[in-house]
Design a protein around this motif. Structure first.
Motif, mmCIF file in Angstrom:
data_model
loop_
_atom_site.group_PDB
_atom_site.id
_atom_site.type_symbol
_atom_site.label_atom_id
_atom_site.label_comp_id
_atom_site.label_asym_id
_atom_site.label_seq_id
_atom_site.Cartn_x
_atom_site.Cartn_y
_atom_site.Cartn_z
ATOM 1 N N LEU A 148 44.844 32.816 28.803
ATOM 2 C CA LEU A 148 44.897 32.915 30.153
ATOM 3 C C LEU A 148 43.473 32.872 30.852
ATOM 4 N N LEU A 149 42.349 33.038 29.938
ATOM 5 C CA LEU A 149 41.202 33.083 30.583
ATOM 6 C C LEU A 149 40.218 32.820 29.568
ATOM 7 N N PRO A 150 39.319 31.530 29.682
ATOM 8 C CA PRO A 150 38.524 31.081 28.768
ATOM 9 C C PRO A 150 37.456 32.192 28.556
ATOM 10 N N ILE B 192 40.677 38.938 34.499
ATOM 11 C CA ILE B 192 42.226 38.740 34.556
ATOM 12 C C ILE B 192 42.502 37.399 34.921
ATOM 13 N N ARG B 193 41.726 36.694 36.023
ATOM 14 C CA ARG B 193 42.034 35.571 36.496
ATOM 15 C C ARG B 193 40.596 34.357 36.250
ATOM 16 N N ALA B 194 40.639 33.228 35.917
ATOM 17 C CA ALA B 194 39.927 32.282 35.536
ATOM 18 C C ALA B 194 39.290 32.095 37.041
ATOM 19 N N GLY B 195 37.857 31.898 37.211
ATOM 20 C CA GLY B 195 37.478 31.543 38.506
ATOM 21 C C GLY B 195 37.252 32.575 39.354
ATOM 22 N N TRP B 196 37.709 33.727 39.145
ATOM 23 C CA TRP B 196 37.687 34.864 40.335
ATOM 24 C C TRP B 196 36.204 35.187 40.353
ATOM 25 N N ASP B 197 35.816 35.617 41.765
ATOM 26 C CA ASP B 197 34.513 36.129 41.933
ATOM 27 C C ASP B 197 34.852 37.168 42.981
ATOM 28 N N ALA B 198 33.654 37.854 43.348
ATOM 29 C CA ALA B 198 33.934 39.015 44.434
ATOM 30 C C ALA B 198 34.079 38.615 45.774
ATOM 31 N N ARG C 179 40.945 40.790 45.843
ATOM 32 C CA ARG C 179 41.428 40.806 44.429
ATOM 33 C C ARG C 179 42.404 40.494 43.862
ATOM 34 N N VAL C 180 42.545 40.276 42.592
ATOM 35 C CA VAL C 180 43.811 39.543 41.892
ATOM 36 C C VAL C 180 44.924 40.602 42.177
ATOM 37 N N PRO C 181 46.099 39.982 42.347
ATOM 38 C CA PRO C 181 47.502 40.820 42.010
ATOM 39 C C PRO C 181 47.795 41.384 40.764
ATOM 40 N N LEU C 182 48.273 42.664 40.590
ATOM 41 C CA LEU C 182 48.613 43.150 39.550
ATOM 42 C C LEU C 182 49.530 42.431 38.456
ATOM 43 N N THR C 183 50.298 41.424 39.348
ATOM 44 C CA THR C 183 51.100 40.443 38.529
ATOM 45 C C THR C 183 50.400 39.749 37.559
ATOM 46 N N ASP C 184 49.145 39.486 38.031
ATOM 47 C CA ASP C 184 48.350 38.520 36.867
ATOM 48 C C ASP C 184 47.930 39.341 35.862
ATOM 49 N N LEU C 185 47.631 40.397 35.889
ATOM 50 C CA LEU C 185 47.378 41.621 34.647
ATOM 51 C C LEU C 185 48.595 41.646 34.084
ATOM 52 N N GLU D 202 35.922 47.668 44.233
ATOM 53 C CA GLU D 202 35.793 46.017 44.661
ATOM 54 C C GLU D 202 36.382 45.063 43.513
ATOM 55 N N LYS D 203 36.330 45.358 42.436
ATOM 56 C CA LYS D 203 36.765 44.370 41.380
ATOM 57 C C LYS D 203 38.096 44.891 40.570
ATOM 58 N N THR D 204 38.706 45.756 40.955
ATOM 59 C CA THR D 204 40.042 46.077 40.263
ATOM 60 C C THR D 204 41.066 45.157 41.021
ATOM 61 N N PRO D 205 42.002 44.996 40.191
ATOM 62 C CA PRO D 205 43.333 44.249 40.780
ATOM 63 C C PRO D 205 43.945 45.078 42.399
#
Length: 331
Positions: A215-217, A246-252, A256-262, A291-294
């Motif tokens: 899910l993440l390179p 958790i998510r490819a390409g995410w940056d600050a 924040r990514v949703p917990l469903t992605d984790l 700042e970087k948690t889901p």
């Protein structure tokens, strides 16, 4: 529900100036670490039901952005200073260092019956540079270290995150010594070549904080074959709560990514083996903040929100049952 976190850098944070004995609001009000809103303190862990953690000895190497160790002795001094922190916390009643399966079982019983508030801590060395050589292993085992990750980035022992390479000759000696002493290898941060070298040596493995490369390179994460190999030794894999992992390409700059992605990483691992090998290794205090948690995971007390996204029959195991079963069989 008793929660076990497979990866927290507790002593490192204390030596950065964070007083983890404080309620989280007070810690945040006086936090000496800029740009990283704290998410972990002892009262906050208790609030969320986190009763046991793998506490690291993590020596930070020197880099362009930070001071750190430049040789083995410098790494050793960092780890010894962190060991002193855990020892002091135990004397003060904040933690209870656990060195054997019997001690884990006794601690679990006390936690379930409400006897004491101390956090159970199993010592995990993240990056093996503090160890002088394989002959130095008994020194650390005598002081309670039960798991060792040979790499972080590149170390004297192995290729690691963004630093491809196999086990070095010293690394092969170290891993063989770990196998012979019954010390578990933490595969998190190992480069693929070093991972398979270690697997060939027959050492017992876990991955304290590693998400799924499918899910993440990137070599920071486990391939499906690596995950199956960890599971094949009876090992457990802890999920990391860092949005960039958790998510490819995410940056600050992004939400924040949703917990469903984790949860997708959890489900992926479960499909490779079973839910019995999936657990938590949040790394919530590992060089990043809220700042970087889901989204929805504003502190360690919010971990039950993540567990609620998993199948009902898997929640207790992922929360802590899978780590506890492993600890009571292998520590």
């Amino acid at each position: 529900m008793l929660i076990v976190d497979g990866h927290l850098d507790l002593a490192m944070n204390a030596l950065l100036g964070r007083d983890l004995r404080l309620p989280l609001a007070e810690l945040r009000a006086s936090d000496p670490v800029p740009g990283e809103t704290a998410t972990v303190s002892f009262p906050e862990l208790r609030k969320g039901g986190v009763r046991l953690a793998f506490g690291t000895l993590f020596a930070l190497p020197a880099s362009a952005g930070s001071s750190g160790y430049t040789d083995a002795e410098g790494a050793r001094q960092q780890a010894l200073a962190q060991l002193d922190v855990y020892t002091r916390w135990q004397a003060e009643g904040h933690v209870r260092l656990l060195r054997s399966a019997a001690e884990v079982a006794a601690f679990e019983l006390d936690a379930l019956t409400g006897s004491g508030d101390a956090l159970g801590v199993v010592l995990l060395m993240e990056g093996a540079d503090p160890i002088r050589d394989a002959d130095d292993l008994p020194f650390w085992v005598e002081r309670g270290v039960r798991l060792i990750g040979p790499a972080w980035g590149r170390t004297r022992y192995a290729g690691g995150t963004n630093a491809p390479g196999p086990l070095t000759p010293s690394g092969r000696d170290l891993v063989a010594g770990m196998r012979n002493l019954g010390v578990t290898l933490d595969a998190s941060h190992l480069d693929d070549a070093a991972f398979w070298d270690a697997a060939d040596l027959g050492v017992r493995m876990i991955a304290s904080h590693s998400n799924a490369r499918a899910l993440l390179p990137g070599n920071r994460h486990l391939t499906d074959d690596m995950a199956r190999a960890v599971m094949g030794t009876g090992g457990v894999i802890g999920l990391v709560c860092l949005s960039t992992f958790i998510r490819a390409g995410w940056d600050a700059t992004q939400p924040r990514v949703p917990l469903t992605d984790l949860a997708a990483h959890a489900r992926h691992y479960a499909a490779l083996g079973s839910w019995a090998h999936v657990a938590l290794g949040t790394d919530l205090d590992g060089g990043f903040g809220q700042e970087k948690t889901p989204a929805g995971l504003d502190s360690c007390a919010d971990l039950p929100r993540f567990l609620d996204l998993l199948p009902a029959e898997a929640r207790a195991g992922v929360a802590g049952g899978n780590w506890l079963r492993w600890l009571k069989s292998h520590l």
